[in-house]
Design a protein around this motif. Structure first.
Motif, PDB file in Angstrom:
ATOM      1  N   UNK A  30      16.275  16.009  17.677  1.00 32.87           N
ATOM      2  CA  UNK A  30      15.926  17.275  16.750  1.00 32.87           C
ATOM      3  C   UNK A  30      15.113  18.336  17.931  1.00 32.87           C
ATOM      4  N   UNK A  31      15.788  19.742  17.667  1.00 36.42           N
ATOM      5  CA  UNK A  31      15.108  20.476  18.827  1.00 36.42           C
ATOM      6  C   UNK A  31      13.910  21.131  18.038  1.00 36.42           C
ATOM      7  N   UNK A  32      12.623  20.689  18.824  1.00 41.82           N
ATOM      8  CA  UNK A  32      11.444  21.458  18.324  1.00 41.82           C
ATOM      9  C   UNK A  32      10.533  20.910  19.424  1.00 41.82           C
ATOM     10  N   UNK A  33       9.277  21.353  19.363  1.00 46.93           N
ATOM     11  CA  UNK A  33       8.039  21.058  20.100  1.00 46.93           C
ATOM     12  C   UNK A  33       7.779  19.581  19.826  1.00 46.93           C
ATOM     13  N   UNK A  34       7.627  18.793  21.078  1.00 48.44           N
ATOM     14  CA  UNK A  34       7.571  17.561  21.176  1.00 48.44           C
ATOM     15  C   UNK A  34       6.102  17.091  21.041  1.00 48.44           C
ATOM     16  N   UNK A  35       5.628  16.772  19.854  1.00 50.11           N
ATOM     17  CA  UNK A  35       4.299  16.084  19.747  1.00 50.11           C
ATOM     18  C   UNK A  35       4.182  14.556  19.561  1.00 50.11           C
ATOM     19  N   UNK A  36       5.168  13.908  19.835  1.00 52.97           N
ATOM     20  CA  UNK A  36       5.435  12.383  19.866  1.00 52.97           C
ATOM     21  C   UNK A  36       4.707  11.912  20.958  1.00 52.97           C
ATOM     22  N   UNK A  37       4.335  10.517  20.724  1.00 54.54           N
ATOM     23  CA  UNK A  37       3.809   9.713  21.949  1.00 54.54           C
ATOM     24  C   UNK A  37       4.809   9.660  23.038  1.00 54.54           C
ATOM     25  N   UNK A  38       4.338   9.401  24.167  1.00 55.81           N
ATOM     26  CA  UNK A  38       5.214   8.998  25.426  1.00 55.81           C
ATOM     27  C   UNK A  38       6.245   8.176  25.311  1.00 55.81           C
ATOM     28  N   UNK A  39       7.424   8.684  25.569  1.00 57.96           N
ATOM     29  CA  UNK A  39       8.901   7.754  25.366  1.00 57.96           C
ATOM     30  C   UNK A  39       9.519   7.814  24.240  1.00 57.96           C
ATOM     31  N   UNK A  40       9.027   8.832  23.420  1.00 58.89           N
ATOM     32  CA  UNK A  40       9.662   8.999  22.110  1.00 58.89           C
ATOM     33  C   UNK A  40       9.724  10.561  21.987  1.00 58.89           C
ATOM     34  N   UNK A  41      10.710  10.822  21.143  1.00 62.79           N
ATOM     35  CA  UNK A  41      10.936  12.218  20.833  1.00 62.79           C
ATOM     36  C   UNK A  41      11.269  12.645  19.433  1.00 62.79           C
ATOM     37  N   UNK A  51       9.449  10.542  14.811  1.00 64.94           N
ATOM     38  CA  UNK A  51       9.214  10.361  16.268  1.00 64.94           C
ATOM     39  C   UNK A  51      10.160   9.082  16.315  1.00 64.94           C
ATOM     40  N   UNK A  52      11.191   8.996  17.567  1.00 64.47           N
ATOM     41  CA  UNK A  52      12.025   7.841  17.720  1.00 64.47           C
ATOM     42  C   UNK A  52      12.803   8.048  19.031  1.00 64.47           C
ATOM     43  N   UNK A  53      14.009   7.210  19.058  1.00 66.66           N
ATOM     44  CA  UNK A  53      14.900   7.280  20.226  1.00 66.66           C
ATOM     45  C   UNK A  53      16.393   7.573  19.513  1.00 66.66           C
ATOM     46  N   UNK A  54      16.679   8.716  19.802  1.00 68.74           N
ATOM     47  CA  UNK A  54      18.053   9.069  19.242  1.00 68.74           C
ATOM     48  C   UNK A  54      19.383   8.081  19.694  1.00 68.74           C
ATOM     49  N   UNK A  55      20.589   7.928  18.942  1.00 72.25           N
ATOM     50  CA  UNK A  55      21.339   7.133  19.257  1.00 72.25           C
ATOM     51  C   UNK A  55      22.834   7.972  19.661  1.00 72.25           C
ATOM     52  N   UNK A  59      22.676  17.334  18.830  1.00 70.58           N
ATOM     53  CA  UNK A  59      21.503  17.716  18.176  1.00 70.58           C
ATOM     54  C   UNK A  59      21.785  17.646  16.621  1.00 70.58           C
ATOM     55  N   UNK A  60      20.548  17.575  15.930  1.00 72.30           N
ATOM     56  CA  UNK A  60      20.908  17.718  14.361  1.00 72.30           C
ATOM     57  C   UNK A  60      21.166  19.035  14.005  1.00 72.30           C
ATOM     58  N   UNK A  61      20.685  20.028  14.801  1.00 72.50           N
ATOM     59  CA  UNK A  61      21.191  21.503  14.621  1.00 72.50           C
ATOM     60  C   UNK A  61      22.508  21.661  14.747  1.00 72.50           C
ATOM     61  N   UNK A  62      23.204  21.186  15.936  1.00 66.87           N
ATOM     62  CA  UNK A  62      24.542  21.199  16.049  1.00 66.87           C
ATOM     63  C   UNK A  62      25.419  20.547  15.016  1.00 66.87           C
ATOM     64  N   UNK A  63      24.900  19.232  14.803  1.00 72.47           N
ATOM     65  CA  UNK A  63      25.658  18.390  13.509  1.00 72.47           C
ATOM     66  C   UNK A  63      25.688  19.089  12.194  1.00 72.47           C
ATOM     67  N   UNK A  64      24.600  19.864  11.903  1.00 71.51           N
ATOM     68  CA  UNK A  64      24.449  20.534  10.398  1.00 71.51           C
ATOM     69  C   UNK A  64      24.890  21.998  10.739  1.00 71.51           C
TER      70      UNK A  64
END
Length: 86
Positions: A30-41, A51-55, A59-64
């Motif tokens: 998801x394209x936004x400012x990253x406030x997630x812990x290190x290693x996650x987005x 927060x997590x790891x994409x598969x 991006x969500x914006x492109x898919x929708x």
């Protein structure tokens, strides 16, 4: 007993009980400012952002996004004025 019930309910909610195992789970970045812990987005799954790891790399914006309509009207026929079928 009440604590055990609470933990059992949380465990049931955290497991993919409705997944059939045959369909891969798609988690979009998801394209936004990253406030997630290190290693996650920021990722999106079923419309929720967390927060997590994409598969996937899409991006969500492109898919929708709605498909673009680049097809315009073109009249390639060269008929005389008044001819039928033109």
């Amino acid at each position: 007993m009440r604590i055990f019930t609470t933990f059992a309910a949380l465990a049931a909610l955290s497991t993919p009980a409705f997944a059939t195992g045959t369909e891969p789970v798609v988690i979009y970045p998801y394209q936004t400012t990253n406030y997630c812990p290190a290693g996650l987005q920021p990722v999106s799954h079923d419309g929720t952002v967390s927060c997590g790891t994409p598969t996937t790399t899409t991006t969500y914006q492109q898919a929708t996004a709605a498909p673009s309509s680049s097809r315009g009207y073109r009249n390639d026929r060269s008929c005389a004025i008044g001819d039928k079928g033109c």
